[in-house]
Design a protein around this motif. Structure first.
Motif, mmCIF file in Angstrom:
data_model
loop_
_atom_site.group_PDB
_atom_site.id
_atom_site.type_symbol
_atom_site.label_atom_id
_atom_site.label_comp_id
_atom_site.label_asym_id
_atom_site.label_seq_id
_atom_site.Cartn_x
_atom_site.Cartn_y
_atom_site.Cartn_z
ATOM 1 N N ALA A 105 -9.090 -39.792 -9.153
ATOM 2 C CA ALA A 105 -10.271 -39.568 -10.459
ATOM 3 C C ALA A 105 -10.280 -40.678 -11.198
ATOM 4 C CB ALA A 105 -8.561 -38.244 -10.631
ATOM 5 N N GLY A 106 -11.929 -39.619 -12.141
ATOM 6 C CA GLY A 106 -11.766 -40.904 -12.759
ATOM 7 C C GLY A 106 -13.207 -39.904 -13.802
ATOM 8 N N VAL A 107 -13.339 -40.988 -14.541
ATOM 9 C CA VAL A 107 -14.295 -40.247 -15.575
ATOM 10 C C VAL A 107 -15.476 -41.538 -14.903
ATOM 11 C CG1 VAL A 107 -14.780 -39.902 -18.096
ATOM 12 C CG2 VAL A 107 -12.694 -39.468 -16.811
ATOM 13 N N TYR A 108 -16.895 -41.506 -15.119
ATOM 14 C CA TYR A 108 -17.492 -42.108 -15.722
ATOM 15 C C TYR A 108 -18.769 -41.993 -16.686
ATOM 16 C CZ TYR A 108 -20.401 -38.335 -12.634
ATOM 17 O OH TYR A 108 -20.685 -37.631 -12.164
ATOM 18 N N THR A 109 -19.453 -42.924 -17.075
ATOM 19 C CA THR A 109 -20.624 -42.693 -17.572
ATOM 20 C C THR A 109 -21.687 -43.372 -17.422
ATOM 21 O OG1 THR A 109 -19.847 -44.670 -18.769
ATOM 22 C CG2 THR A 109 -18.903 -42.608 -20.297
ATOM 23 N N ILE A 110 -22.881 -43.091 -17.393
ATOM 24 C CA ILE A 110 -24.342 -43.348 -16.815
ATOM 25 C C ILE A 110 -25.055 -43.790 -17.974
ATOM 26 C CG2 ILE A 110 -26.728 -42.568 -15.633
ATOM 27 C CD1 ILE A 110 -24.803 -40.916 -13.665
ATOM 28 N N TRP A 111 -25.673 -44.627 -18.177
ATOM 29 C CA TRP A 111 -26.557 -45.776 -18.887
ATOM 30 C C TRP A 111 -27.600 -45.999 -18.139
ATOM 31 C CZ3 TRP A 111 -24.441 -46.161 -23.409
ATOM 32 C CH2 TRP A 111 -22.833 -45.709 -23.498
ATOM 33 N N GLN A 112 -29.568 -45.543 -19.137
ATOM 34 C CA GLN A 112 -30.214 -46.017 -19.093
ATOM 35 C C GLN A 112 -30.367 -47.282 -19.825
ATOM 36 O OE1 GLN A 112 -34.099 -43.490 -20.101
ATOM 37 N NE2 GLN A 112 -34.803 -44.507 -18.909
ATOM 38 N N GLY A 113 -30.282 -48.201 -20.077
ATOM 39 C CA GLY A 113 -30.226 -50.320 -21.164
ATOM 40 C C GLY A 113 -29.036 -49.766 -22.481
ATOM 41 N N ASP A 114 -29.112 -48.822 -23.945
ATOM 42 C CA ASP A 114 -28.094 -48.871 -24.392
ATOM 43 C C ASP A 114 -28.502 -47.601 -24.410
ATOM 44 O OD1 ASP A 114 -27.556 -51.138 -24.983
ATOM 45 O OD2 ASP A 114 -29.197 -52.254 -26.553
ATOM 46 N N ARG A 115 -29.108 -46.474 -23.751
ATOM 47 C CA ARG A 115 -29.038 -44.875 -24.159
ATOM 48 C C ARG A 115 -28.022 -44.598 -23.334
ATOM 49 N NH1 ARG A 115 -34.443 -41.231 -23.030
ATOM 50 N NH2 ARG A 115 -34.351 -39.609 -24.499
ATOM 51 N N PHE A 116 -27.231 -43.562 -23.622
ATOM 52 C CA PHE A 116 -26.056 -42.872 -23.016
ATOM 53 C C PHE A 116 -26.752 -41.585 -22.321
ATOM 54 C CE2 PHE A 116 -21.923 -40.368 -23.764
ATOM 55 C CZ PHE A 116 -21.523 -41.045 -22.682
ATOM 56 N N VAL A 117 -26.230 -41.530 -21.574
ATOM 57 C CA VAL A 117 -27.481 -40.703 -20.575
ATOM 58 C C VAL A 117 -26.901 -39.480 -20.076
ATOM 59 C CG1 VAL A 117 -28.484 -40.203 -18.029
ATOM 60 C CG2 VAL A 117 -29.358 -42.143 -20.289
ATOM 61 N N TYR A 118 -25.462 -39.647 -19.388
ATOM 62 C CA TYR A 118 -24.693 -38.656 -18.456
ATOM 63 C C TYR A 118 -23.651 -38.785 -18.984
ATOM 64 C CZ TYR A 118 -23.694 -35.391 -14.303
ATOM 65 O OH TYR A 118 -22.862 -34.419 -14.127
ATOM 66 N N VAL A 119 -22.461 -38.212 -18.660
ATOM 67 C CA VAL A 119 -20.947 -37.907 -18.222
ATOM 68 C C VAL A 119 -20.283 -37.405 -17.499
ATOM 69 C CG1 VAL A 119 -20.172 -36.936 -20.573
ATOM 70 C CG2 VAL A 119 -18.442 -38.553 -19.215
ATOM 71 N N GLY A 120 -19.541 -37.751 -16.484
ATOM 72 C CA GLY A 120 -18.883 -37.004 -14.894
ATOM 73 C C GLY A 120 -17.681 -37.362 -15.211
ATOM 74 N N ILE A 121 -16.980 -36.261 -13.948
ATOM 75 C CA ILE A 121 -15.613 -36.728 -13.765
ATOM 76 C C ILE A 121 -15.732 -36.618 -12.150
ATOM 77 C CG2 ILE A 121 -14.412 -36.187 -15.422
ATOM 78 C CD1 ILE A 121 -14.169 -33.677 -13.899
ATOM 79 N N GLY A 122 -15.085 -37.046 -11.085
ATOM 80 C CA GLY A 122 -15.213 -37.382 -10.117
ATOM 81 C C GLY A 122 -13.769 -36.949 -8.771
ATOM 82 N N GLY A 123 -12.945 -36.775 -8.313
ATOM 83 C CA GLY A 123 -11.503 -36.857 -7.468
ATOM 84 C C GLY A 123 -10.711 -36.132 -8.192
ATOM 85 N N THR A 124 -10.998 -34.647 -8.629
ATOM 86 C CA THR A 124 -10.580 -33.761 -9.726
ATOM 87 C C THR A 124 -8.788 -33.005 -8.652
ATOM 88 O OG1 THR A 124 -11.848 -32.371 -9.092
ATOM 89 C CG2 THR A 124 -12.233 -33.445 -11.031
ATOM 90 N N ARG A 125 -9.607 -33.381 -7.583
ATOM 91 C CA ARG A 125 -8.828 -32.352 -6.557
ATOM 92 C C ARG A 125 -7.356 -34.072 -6.197
ATOM 93 N NH1 ARG A 125 -12.810 -28.787 -3.865
ATOM 94 N NH2 ARG A 125 -12.535 -27.610 -4.807
ATOM 95 N N ILE A 126 -7.280 -34.629 -6.135
ATOM 96 C CA ILE A 126 -6.948 -35.957 -6.166
ATOM 97 C C ILE A 126 -5.488 -35.887 -7.243
ATOM 98 C CG2 ILE A 126 -6.505 -38.270 -5.783
ATOM 99 C CD1 ILE A 126 -9.292 -38.608 -5.403
ATOM 100 N N ARG A 127 -4.534 -35.896 -5.843
ATOM 101 C CA ARG A 127 -2.721 -36.245 -6.768
ATOM 102 C C ARG A 127 -2.391 -37.358 -6.726
ATOM 103 N NH1 ARG A 127 -5.228 -32.534 -9.955
ATOM 104 N NH2 ARG A 127 -5.074 -30.925 -9.603
#
Length: 159
Positions: free
Chosen positions: A27-49
């Motif tokens: 499970a984790g969190v990620y951020t997506i970037w276009q150069g120095d521009r902060f574009v998006y934040v998301g998560i994955g693995g929300t069902r993992i224990r």
């Protein structure tokens, strides 16, 4: 890893996704970037224990977790992926020529392919592992609200 790693940690391009070696079954969190521009934040693995914080999850069936989520974004398929829809709407569609729009209408050009190509050419990501989906969601909400020095993400800020 800390929340600041989402802004200052190692940056991985979508074009060279394999080199990022994002672990599966986490499970984790990620951020997506276009150069120095902060574009998006998301998560994955929300069902993992996990049984222990540093263990890799051992699901009863294969789970891609954070790896799978980022891979889905990398593929550019808009079906079922809000990030790819946002990229298409905000970056790809405004750049289309009248000829390209006509080719979309005839089926000679694919928006999914254009979106994938745009993501590969312009975007990169950072990620952190979390101990649970609940922790990932909490961090995602903080980042959407502006917890990073870069401010709120361009595509999915909290109101």
């Amino acid at each position: 890893m800390s929340i600041s790693d989402l802004e200052t940690g190692q940056l991985h391009t979508f074009a060279d996704f394999a080199a990022a070696a994002v672990p599966k079954n986490i499970a984790g969190v990620y951020t997506i970037w276009q150069g120095d521009r902060f574009v998006y934040v998301g998560i994955g693995g929300t069902r993992i224990r996990y049984t222990e914080p540093d263990d890799e999850a051992q699901p009863s069936r294969p789970v891609e977790g954070l790896h799978g989520r980022l891979k889905q974004h990398r593929n550019g398929d808009r079906s079922g992926d809000k990030f790819c829809i946002y990229v298409c709407d905000r970056f790809v569609l405004p750049s289309l020529t009248p000829d390209e729009i006509e080719r979309l209408g005839t089926g000679d050009l694919s928006l999914d392919k254009l979106t994938r190509d745009w993501i590969h050419a312009h975007l990169a990501f950072r990620y952190i592992r979390t101990h649970s989906g609940d922790e990932a969601r909490k961090i995602e909400n903080e980042v959407k609200a502006g917890a990073l020095t870069a401010g709120k993400p361009f595509l999915n800020p909290s109101p």
